[in-house]
Scaffold this motif. Structure first.
Motif, short mmCIF file in Angstrom:
data_model
loop_
_atom_site.label_atom_id
_atom_site.label_comp_id
_atom_site.label_asym_id
_atom_site.label_seq_id
_atom_site.Cartn_x
_atom_site.Cartn_y
_atom_site.Cartn_z
N PHE A 1 -36.77 40.91 44.33
CA PHE A 1 -36.50 39.57 43.79
C PHE A 1 -37.76 39.14 43.04
O PHE A 1 -38.78 38.83 43.66
CB PHE A 1 -36.21 38.62 44.96
CG PHE A 1 -35.63 37.29 44.57
CD1 PHE A 1 -34.92 37.10 43.40
CD2 PHE A 1 -35.77 36.20 45.44
CE1 PHE A 1 -34.38 35.87 43.07
CE2 PHE A 1 -35.22 34.97 45.12
CZ PHE A 1 -34.52 34.80 43.94
N ALA B 1 -33.05 41.35 41.28
CA ALA B 1 -32.74 40.03 40.75
C ALA B 1 -33.99 39.50 40.05
O ALA B 1 -35.07 39.45 40.66
CB ALA B 1 -32.31 39.08 41.86
N LEU C 1 -29.34 36.49 44.26
CA LEU C 1 -29.79 37.59 45.11
C LEU C 1 -28.77 37.86 46.21
O LEU C 1 -28.49 39.02 46.55
CB LEU C 1 -31.16 37.28 45.71
CG LEU C 1 -31.72 38.35 46.65
CD1 LEU C 1 -31.94 39.67 45.92
CD2 LEU C 1 -33.03 37.88 47.28
#
Length: 323
Positions: free
Chosen positions: A190, A253, A313
């Motif tokens: 992320f 993400a 996410l």
């Protein structure tokens, strides 16, 4: 849902980052020692930290990770509602000046929104520890936290690696190493407004190079601290966008901010990863600036935008068969 309007800087952010009276009298980062720069940065980031409500967590502990390369401080946040996840977080601050406190709100927000046990790790910093030492330390930290999951999100909890800005840069480099050595160890990454290419030449550097809190002059100074040898700026562990082998990376993400000089390179990294066969979620946060996750406790629209990013996410993890 965020009410930010594309093409327009969010008015509350605009007011928050506007220069205050007397601010022009302060020296610039490059005019003082790194230690003084850290003090200035810490004071700036913690100013107003008592405004608004911080993201709620169930428990917080400060601990020390004992790694092969040395001990690293860390902070563990446990969620009110656990979803059986473990997340390693590397904070921003230009590699050189951030710490566990300056980015604590980001770590708390991730913990609350994702239902994950978040381990925020303080990596060694330049100029005391220049590239590649922080990357090696990050690899060690991720591997160590993976082995500790029974005491964190659970023995079978998916391991997420997250970072913002310079922390996202180190996170991406470290995950690249682990994807080659131990495929499957990291379930997802992320990356919040990541630095992906230190060689420069992006239009947003001109478009948003000044007046939007994080400026091109700051970026140049940070880069000089982390990579003092300009011949290394294109190294794939520094400019991760230029890594020759991106296939095999975990689902990723990526979040960029509309008014951020790093937007172009974050968006291009998402495109390059997709072309390499990596599952990618990409979101450009309308009306936002670099570092907006850290403003979530002060501005409700920022909090809403951060939750939308975390929902991306969530979707990515579900599509990969993770909880």
């Amino acid at each position: 849902m965020s009410s930010a309007t594309p093409g327009t800087l969010h008015p509350e952010i605009e007011a928050l980052i506007a220069p205050q009276e007397g601010e022009d009298d302060h020296p610039q980062l490059w005019e003082v020692s790194v230690e003084v720069a850290r003090q200035f940065y810490r004071a700036m980031m913690l100013d107003g930290s008592d405004e608004g409500a911080p993201a709620p967590v169930a428990d917080t502990q400060d601990k020390v990770l004992r790694l092969p390369g040395g001990e690293r401080p860390c902070r563990i946040h446990r969620p009110l509602r656990s979803r059986g996840r473990t997340l390693v977080y590397f904070h921003g601050g230009g590699w050189a000046v951030g710490d566990l406190d300056t980015h604590d709100e980001v770590a708390r927000s991730l913990c609350d929104a994702l239902g994950a046990v978040v381990v925020s790790v303080q990596l060694p910093q330049p100029p005391e520890a220049i590239f590649p030492k922080p990357v090696f330390s990050a690899v060690e930290a991720i591997a160590a936290i993976h082995s500790m999951r029974s005491d964190l999100g659970g023995p079978d909890s998916p391991l997420i690696v997250a970072g913002d800005s310079s922390g996202a840069n180190v996170a991406a480099a470290a995950v690249g190493h682990l994807a080659r050595r131990q495929p499957g160890l990291v379930a997802a990454q992320f990356l919040l407004y990541p630095i992906t290419d230190l060689t420069g030449g992006y239009p947003d550097t001109m478009r948003c190079g000044s007046g939007y809190w994080f400026e091109a002059a700051h970026a140049r100074w940070f880069i000089e601290q982390y990579v003092p040898d300009p011949k290394l700026l294109g190294h794939p562990d520094v400019s991760v966008l230029r890594a020759p082998h991106l296939d095999g990376l975990p689902p990723t993400a990526i979040v960029t901010a509309e008014f951020d000089l790093l937007r172009d390179q974050g968006r291009l990294y998402a495109e390059v990863l997709r072309a390499a066969g990596v599952t990618v979620s990409y979101r450009e946060a309308a009306g936002m600036v670099h570092g907006f996750f850290g403003m979530a406790h002060r501005i409700s629209d920022v909090r809403d935008e951060a939750r939308l990013c975390c929902a991306d996410l969530d979707s990515l993890l579900r599509s990969a068969g993770e909880r």
